[in-house]
Design an enzyme around this catalytic site. Structure first.
Site, PDB file in Angstrom:
ATOM      1  N   ASP A  11       0.866  -1.176   0.000  1.00 10.89           N
ATOM      2  CA  ASP A  11       0.000   0.000   0.000  1.00 10.89           C
ATOM      3  C   ASP A  11       0.909   1.235   0.000  1.00 10.89           C
ATOM      4  O   ASP A  11       2.138   1.110  -0.145  1.00 10.89           O
ATOM      5  CB  ASP A  11      -0.999  -0.026   1.175  1.00 10.89           C
ATOM      6  CG  ASP A  11      -0.356   0.281   2.529  1.00 10.89           C
ATOM      7  OD1 ASP A  11       0.883   0.369   2.611  1.00 10.89           O
ATOM      8  OD2 ASP A  11      -1.110   0.429   3.507  1.00 10.89           O
ATOM      9  N   CYS A  68       3.318  -2.987   3.967  1.00 10.41           N
ATOM     10  CA  CYS A  68       2.510  -1.808   4.295  1.00 10.41           C
ATOM     11  C   CYS A  68       3.293  -1.009   5.337  1.00 10.41           C
ATOM     12  O   CYS A  68       4.517  -1.178   5.446  1.00 10.41           O
ATOM     13  CB  CYS A  68       1.101  -2.191   4.742  1.00 10.41           C
ATOM     14  SG  CYS A  68       0.966  -3.106   6.302  1.00 10.41           S
ATOM     15  N   THR A  70       3.190  -1.111   8.642  1.00  6.29           N
ATOM     16  CA  THR A  70       3.658  -1.978   9.731  1.00  6.29           C
ATOM     17  C   THR A  70       3.867  -3.438   9.302  1.00  6.29           C
ATOM     18  O   THR A  70       4.490  -4.202  10.024  1.00  6.29           O
ATOM     19  CB  THR A  70       2.616  -2.016  10.863  1.00  6.29           C
ATOM     20  OG1 THR A  70       1.382  -2.515  10.304  1.00  6.29           O
ATOM     21  CG2 THR A  70       2.386  -0.636  11.463  1.00  6.29           C
ATOM     22  N   HIS A 101       9.802 -23.827   9.382  1.00  3.59           N
ATOM     23  CA  HIS A 101       8.796 -24.408  10.276  1.00  3.59           C
ATOM     24  C   HIS A 101       7.367 -24.232   9.785  1.00  3.59           C
ATOM     25  O   HIS A 101       6.532 -25.105   9.992  1.00  3.59           O
ATOM     26  CB  HIS A 101       8.881 -23.765  11.675  1.00  3.59           C
ATOM     27  CG  HIS A 101      10.153 -24.097  12.406  1.00  3.59           C
ATOM     28  ND1 HIS A 101      10.238 -24.085  13.776  1.00  3.59           N
ATOM     29  CD2 HIS A 101      11.382 -24.451  11.949  1.00  3.59           C
ATOM     30  CE1 HIS A 101      11.466 -24.425  14.144  1.00  3.59           C
ATOM     31  NE2 HIS A 101      12.177 -24.637  13.055  1.00  3.59           N
ATOM     32  N   HIS A 136       7.093 -30.550  11.173  1.00  6.90           N
ATOM     33  CA  HIS A 136       6.521 -29.251  10.804  1.00  6.90           C
ATOM     34  C   HIS A 136       5.410 -29.424   9.766  1.00  6.90           C
ATOM     35  O   HIS A 136       4.446 -28.663   9.751  1.00  6.90           O
ATOM     36  CB  HIS A 136       7.610 -28.314  10.289  1.00  6.90           C
ATOM     37  CG  HIS A 136       8.708 -28.104  11.279  1.00  6.90           C
ATOM     38  ND1 HIS A 136       8.490 -27.510  12.503  1.00  6.90           N
ATOM     39  CD2 HIS A 136      10.022 -28.437  11.251  1.00  6.90           C
ATOM     40  CE1 HIS A 136       9.624 -27.473  13.183  1.00  6.90           C
ATOM     41  NE2 HIS A 136      10.564 -28.041  12.447  1.00  6.90           N
TER      42      HIS A 136
END
Ligand code: RB5
Length: 155
Positions: A11, A68, A70, A101, A136
């Site tokens: 964004d 973005c 964050t 993992h 995993h």
């Protein structure tokens, strides 16, 4: 290893970092497609997340990168799409583990959180690390089961 096909999106809050990552992907010879956004004009991150997540889910690309401000909103949105395992990574240890993992198929980062140098290291490690499988794989299968029903997992 076969050449990875990568799709990237952001964004307005991740635009500058996306441009830096694109430059690096180009220099390193990765095959990648940029789904935008293409300026710092405000856009809604769920729409970009949806496009990139669908393209990864549909197998058009092996891996996605979403950026973005964050890395949080765009990752929450991407994880709504079945088959997507988006991992927010702001360090190389987590980036490696998210592949080994969790078999993460989308990497998310926040331009307002880390600088371009670290972000590039994270992308490199993330793209170069394979899923470890074994125990995993059982756990990732349990997550896949939860996408179908939360009435009991892994069966
Ligand atoms: C946009 O201002 C910002 O909210 C967005 O880039 C992101 O950080 C959301 O999680």
């Amino acid at each position: 290893m076969e050449r990875l096909k990568v799709v990237i999106g952001c964004d307005h809050g991740g635009f500058k970092l996306k441009q830096e990552i694109n430059k690096m992907l180009e220099e390193k010879g990765y095959e990648f497609k940029d789904f935008g956004t293409f300026s710092e004009e405000s856009v809604d991150y769920p729409a970009v997340a949806l496009e990139v997540a669908r393209a990864v889910r549909d197998g058009l690309y092996d891996r996605g990168i979403l950026i973005c401000g964050t890395g949080i909103g765009i990752g929450i949105a991407a994880n709504k799409i079945q088959g997507i395992r988006a991992a927010l990574c702001h360090d190389t240890f987590s980036a490696k583990a998210s592949r080994e993992h969790n078999n993460a198929n989308i990497l998310t980062m926040g331009e307002r959180v880390i600088g371009p140098g670290l972000a590039k290291d994270i992308v490199n490690v993330w793209l170069e690390t394979d899923f470890a499988g074994g125990r995993h794989a059982r756990r990732v299968d349990m997550i896949k089961g939860m996408e179908i029903s939360d009435e009991g997992i892994g069966n």
